[in-house]
Design a protein around this motif. Structure first.
Motif, PDB file in Angstrom:
ATOM      1  N   ASP A 248     -57.084 -16.977  24.682  1.00 42.61           N
ATOM      2  CA  ASP A 248     -56.408 -17.065  25.817  1.00 42.61           C
ATOM      3  C   ASP A 248     -55.203 -17.853  26.031  1.00 42.61           C
ATOM      4  OD1 ASP A 248     -58.597 -15.315  27.050  1.00 42.61           O
ATOM      5  OD2 ASP A 248     -59.851 -16.981  26.750  1.00 42.61           O
ATOM      6  N   ALA A 249     -55.246 -18.969  25.249  1.00 36.27           N
ATOM      7  CA  ALA A 249     -54.119 -20.032  25.350  1.00 36.27           C
ATOM      8  C   ALA A 249     -52.956 -19.246  24.704  1.00 36.27           C
ATOM      9  CB  ALA A 249     -54.566 -21.337  24.546  1.00 36.27           C
ATOM     10  N   VAL A 250     -52.830 -18.653  23.512  1.00 36.23           N
ATOM     11  CA  VAL A 250     -52.036 -17.780  22.898  1.00 36.23           C
ATOM     12  C   VAL A 250     -51.332 -16.887  23.990  1.00 36.23           C
ATOM     13  CG1 VAL A 250     -51.013 -16.301  21.213  1.00 36.23           C
ATOM     14  CG2 VAL A 250     -52.478 -18.101  20.412  1.00 36.23           C
ATOM     15  N   ARG A 251     -52.063 -16.052  24.574  1.00 34.28           N
ATOM     16  CA  ARG A 251     -51.831 -15.184  25.739  1.00 34.28           C
ATOM     17  C   ARG A 251     -50.995 -15.642  26.651  1.00 34.28           C
ATOM     18  NH1 ARG A 251     -56.607 -13.766  28.709  1.00 34.28           N
ATOM     19  NH2 ARG A 251     -55.744 -15.180  30.093  1.00 34.28           N
ATOM     20  N   GLU A 252     -51.312 -16.969  27.396  1.00 35.22           N
ATOM     21  CA  GLU A 252     -50.688 -17.807  28.464  1.00 35.22           C
ATOM     22  C   GLU A 252     -49.355 -18.059  27.986  1.00 35.22           C
ATOM     23  OE1 GLU A 252     -51.663 -17.591  31.586  1.00 35.22           O
ATOM     24  OE2 GLU A 252     -53.478 -16.819  31.150  1.00 35.22           O
ATOM     25  N   LEU A 253     -49.184 -18.717  26.905  1.00 33.37           N
ATOM     26  CA  LEU A 253     -48.296 -19.446  26.224  1.00 33.37           C
ATOM     27  C   LEU A 253     -46.767 -18.409  25.544  1.00 33.37           C
ATOM     28  CD1 LEU A 253     -50.032 -22.440  24.777  1.00 33.37           C
ATOM     29  CD2 LEU A 253     -48.745 -22.506  26.895  1.00 33.37           C
ATOM     30  N   GLU A 254     -47.559 -17.570  25.054  1.00 35.35           N
ATOM     31  CA  GLU A 254     -46.189 -16.584  24.242  1.00 35.35           C
ATOM     32  C   GLU A 254     -45.216 -16.178  25.384  1.00 35.35           C
ATOM     33  OE1 GLU A 254     -48.211 -14.804  20.229  1.00 35.35           O
ATOM     34  OE2 GLU A 254     -48.176 -13.926  22.222  1.00 35.35           O
ATOM     35  N   PRO A 255     -45.531 -15.770  26.369  1.00 36.42           N
ATOM     36  CA  PRO A 255     -44.352 -15.516  27.439  1.00 36.42           C
ATOM     37  C   PRO A 255     -43.284 -16.612  27.614  1.00 36.42           C
ATOM     38  CG  PRO A 255     -46.278 -14.665  28.184  1.00 36.42           C
ATOM     39  CD  PRO A 255     -46.790 -15.615  26.930  1.00 36.42           C
ATOM     40  N   LEU A 256     -43.734 -17.858  27.479  1.00 41.38           N
ATOM     41  CA  LEU A 256     -43.044 -18.926  27.792  1.00 41.38           C
ATOM     42  C   LEU A 256     -41.823 -19.102  26.789  1.00 41.38           C
ATOM     43  CD1 LEU A 256     -45.628 -21.638  29.203  1.00 41.38           C
ATOM     44  CD2 LEU A 256     -44.309 -19.927  30.439  1.00 41.38           C
ATOM     45  N   VAL A 257     -42.214 -18.751  25.456  1.00 38.57           N
ATOM     46  CA  VAL A 257     -41.324 -19.247  24.256  1.00 38.57           C
ATOM     47  C   VAL A 257     -40.421 -17.849  24.091  1.00 38.57           C
ATOM     48  CG1 VAL A 257     -42.738 -20.974  23.530  1.00 38.57           C
ATOM     49  CG2 VAL A 257     -43.268 -18.525  22.757  1.00 38.57           C
ATOM     50  N   LYS A 258     -40.852 -16.650  24.926  1.00 38.60           N
ATOM     51  CA  LYS A 258     -40.347 -15.240  24.495  1.00 38.60           C
ATOM     52  C   LYS A 258     -38.691 -15.369  23.949  1.00 38.60           C
ATOM     53  CE  LYS A 258     -40.266 -10.548  25.992  1.00 38.60           C
ATOM     54  NZ  LYS A 258     -40.505  -9.814  27.257  1.00 38.60           N
ATOM     55  N   HIS A 259     -37.966 -15.926  24.802  1.00 42.84           N
ATOM     56  CA  HIS A 259     -36.390 -16.157  24.748  1.00 42.84           C
ATOM     57  C   HIS A 259     -36.277 -17.524  23.970  1.00 42.84           C
ATOM     58  CE1 HIS A 259     -36.199 -12.568  27.097  1.00 42.84           C
ATOM     59  NE2 HIS A 259     -36.993 -13.081  28.048  1.00 42.84           N
ATOM     60  N   PRO A 263     -39.641 -25.808  26.252  1.00 42.79           N
ATOM     61  CA  PRO A 263     -39.597 -27.241  26.038  1.00 42.79           C
ATOM     62  C   PRO A 263     -40.335 -27.500  24.618  1.00 42.79           C
ATOM     63  CG  PRO A 263     -40.626 -27.132  27.923  1.00 42.79           C
ATOM     64  CD  PRO A 263     -40.186 -25.773  27.528  1.00 42.79           C
ATOM     65  N   ALA A 264     -40.278 -28.847  23.962  1.00 38.84           N
ATOM     66  CA  ALA A 264     -40.936 -28.975  22.826  1.00 38.84           C
ATOM     67  C   ALA A 264     -42.411 -28.925  23.160  1.00 38.84           C
ATOM     68  CB  ALA A 264     -40.276 -30.443  22.248  1.00 38.84           C
ATOM     69  N   GLU A 265     -42.889 -29.548  24.191  1.00 42.06           N
ATOM     70  CA  GLU A 265     -44.440 -29.830  24.339  1.00 42.06           C
ATOM     71  C   GLU A 265     -44.994 -28.251  24.181  1.00 42.06           C
ATOM     72  OE1 GLU A 265     -42.007 -31.203  26.033  1.00 42.06           O
ATOM     73  OE2 GLU A 265     -42.267 -33.293  25.654  1.00 42.06           O
ATOM     74  N   VAL A 266     -44.418 -27.305  24.857  1.00 43.86           N
ATOM     75  CA  VAL A 266     -44.926 -25.917  25.139  1.00 43.86           C
ATOM     76  C   VAL A 266     -44.882 -25.306  23.662  1.00 43.86           C
ATOM     77  CG1 VAL A 266     -44.522 -23.620  25.805  1.00 43.86           C
ATOM     78  CG2 VAL A 266     -44.057 -25.364  27.235  1.00 43.86           C
ATOM     79  N   TRP A 267     -44.094 -25.489  22.897  1.00 47.57           N
ATOM     80  CA  TRP A 267     -44.245 -24.951  21.510  1.00 47.57           C
ATOM     81  C   TRP A 267     -45.134 -25.844  20.594  1.00 47.57           C
ATOM     82  CZ3 TRP A 267     -42.066 -20.803  19.242  1.00 47.57           C
ATOM     83  CH2 TRP A 267     -40.872 -20.465  20.032  1.00 47.57           C
ATOM     84  N   GLN A 268     -45.380 -27.069  20.922  1.00 45.74           N
ATOM     85  CA  GLN A 268     -46.409 -27.637  20.227  1.00 45.74           C
ATOM     86  C   GLN A 268     -47.743 -27.240  20.754  1.00 45.74           C
ATOM     87  OE1 GLN A 268     -46.674 -32.259  19.130  1.00 45.74           O
ATOM     88  NE2 GLN A 268     -47.309 -32.083  21.184  1.00 45.74           N
ATOM     89  N   THR A 269     -47.824 -26.929  22.088  1.00 47.95           N
ATOM     90  CA  THR A 269     -49.494 -26.368  22.369  1.00 47.95           C
ATOM     91  C   THR A 269     -49.571 -25.143  21.898  1.00 47.95           C
ATOM     92  OG1 THR A 269     -48.924 -27.814  24.452  1.00 47.95           O
ATOM     93  CG2 THR A 269     -50.809 -26.200  24.319  1.00 47.95           C
ATOM     94  N   LEU A 270     -48.496 -24.050  21.836  1.00 52.79           N
ATOM     95  CA  LEU A 270     -48.490 -22.968  21.019  1.00 52.79           C
ATOM     96  C   LEU A 270     -49.086 -23.061  19.727  1.00 52.79           C
ATOM     97  CD1 LEU A 270     -48.571 -19.892  21.449  1.00 52.79           C
ATOM     98  CD2 LEU A 270     -46.008 -20.147  21.234  1.00 52.79           C
TER      99      LEU A 270
END
Length: 355
Positions: A248-259, A263-270
């Motif tokens: 579920d976390a992957v599903r939520e976060l992947e769209p944030l890094v699509k392009h 930010p670094a914190e999002v990549w880290q949580t992903l």
């Protein structure tokens, strides 16, 4: 005191505290010239360039040069598959099959078949589909197509589930929108505080208190009301990680890094989310992206060390460097990880002595 790698969530992201000051980290890995080793995306781009050159040489009547270029591309692709298992697997595997098929045809004296190489981007099923025709034999193409179609079916099913969930959330949020529209909170300064900021603060409090299910409910409702608030989605991803709901976390976060602009914190949580699902290759790439943006993320260094000793071809030297950097940045020592790294380093020394 040891820690399970599946729970390497950065508490500072939730609390909003600044990262501790620390020396700038060294480059992750260097080759003989002292240059930083390329990551997954860079290597994939290199393989594309080499395959294009190989095809041009083959068409121009220089099979030796073509075979050498395909061989170099194959070596790079196999290193990506080994170092980043599961990352962009469809496109990496299809290129490997293409190189192997081309080398075999050149060895048999066959002419180059007309083909258009796919773009060098990470891509997905669409890019990989266009590469299947890239000098593949019939048998290899059939194998690759089956893998690609399976990936497409999986993707479409996930998209259908996501659309259904979003529709349900929109219906559930109608009443809440009405209530929140009347909400006005005035701090000491007397100015009305933005509702998203209030609710994000409440979500952080729920996280700190361990009320993860309540936090999911609040953040899910917020996401429906404020779809452009990336911070809400990031908090939701963190909450799912705390619950152990890593897919579920992957599903939520992947769209944030699509392009690639997160930010670094999002990549880290992903990266943590990928580790939880067992996708070590994707996790490694995410942590490397995070450290490219902010080299002082201790948990990213720590988790990279964990990943590097679990690969089919472990890299204990690089793992040790990341682990030591994580300690400099405030991470807690982990005796099990230290023992695993030292054991691998010792084994390497023994093998060198035997040669």
């Amino acid at each position: 005191m040891t820690r399970s790698w599946m729970w390497m969530i950065v508490s500072m992201v939730v609390a909003g505290a600044p990262v501790l000051a620390a020396p700038a980290p060294a480059a992750p890995k260097a080759d003989e010239k002292g240059e930083a080793a390329p990551g997954a995306s860079e290597r994939l781009g290199q393989s594309y360039v080499l395959m294009t050159r190989a095809e041009q040489a083959w068409k121009s009547g220089d099979p030796a040069k073509a075979s050498a270029a395909y061989g170099d591309a194959l070596e790079i692709l196999e290193s990506v598959e080994a170092d980043y298992p599961g990352w962009a697997s469809h496109i990496v595997r299809s290129r490997i099959l293409g190189c192997e098929s081309a080398i075999e045809k050149i060895r048999d004296g066959k002419p180059c078949e007309a083909a258009a190489a796919a773009s060098p981007g990470e891509g997905g099923p669409s890019n990989a589909m266009s590469e299947v025709s890239f000098v593949l034999s019939a048998a290899s193409a059939e194998t690759a197509m089956k893998a690609l179609k399976a990936g497409i079916v999986e993707r479409d099913a996930a998209l259908a589930d996501l659309r259904a969930e979003l529709l349900a959330l929109k219906k559930e949020n109608t009443a809440l929108r009405g209530r929140l529209a009347k909400l006005e909170v005035k701090p000491a300064g007397g100015e009305a505080q933005a509702i998203p900021s209030i609710l994000k603060s409440q979500a952080r409090q729920l996280l700190a208190a361990g009320a993860y299910s309540n936090a999911v409910t609040l953040l899910t409702e917020m996401k429906g009301m404020y779809p452009d608030e990336a911070g809400v989605t990031h908090l939701l991803g963190i909450t799912y990680c705390r619950l152990g709901a890593f897919p579920d976390a992957v599903r939520e976060l992947e769209p944030l890094v699509k392009h690639g602009r997160a930010p670094a914190e999002v990549w880290q949580t992903l990266g943590v989310s990928y580790m939880g699902t067992g996708d070590l290759g994707k996790a490694r790439q995410a942590f490397e992206e995070a450290l490219d943006l902010d080299g002082n993320l201790s948990e990213a260094h720590f988790n990279l060390a964990q990943i590097l000793i679990r690969l089919k071809k472990p890299d204990p030297d690089l793992a040790r460097r990341h682990y030591m950097l994580s300690l400099q940045l405030g991470a807690t020592r982990d005796s099990e990880l230290e023992m695993a790294i030292n054991t691998l380093l010792l084994n390497e020394q023994v093998l060198k002595l035997k040669k």
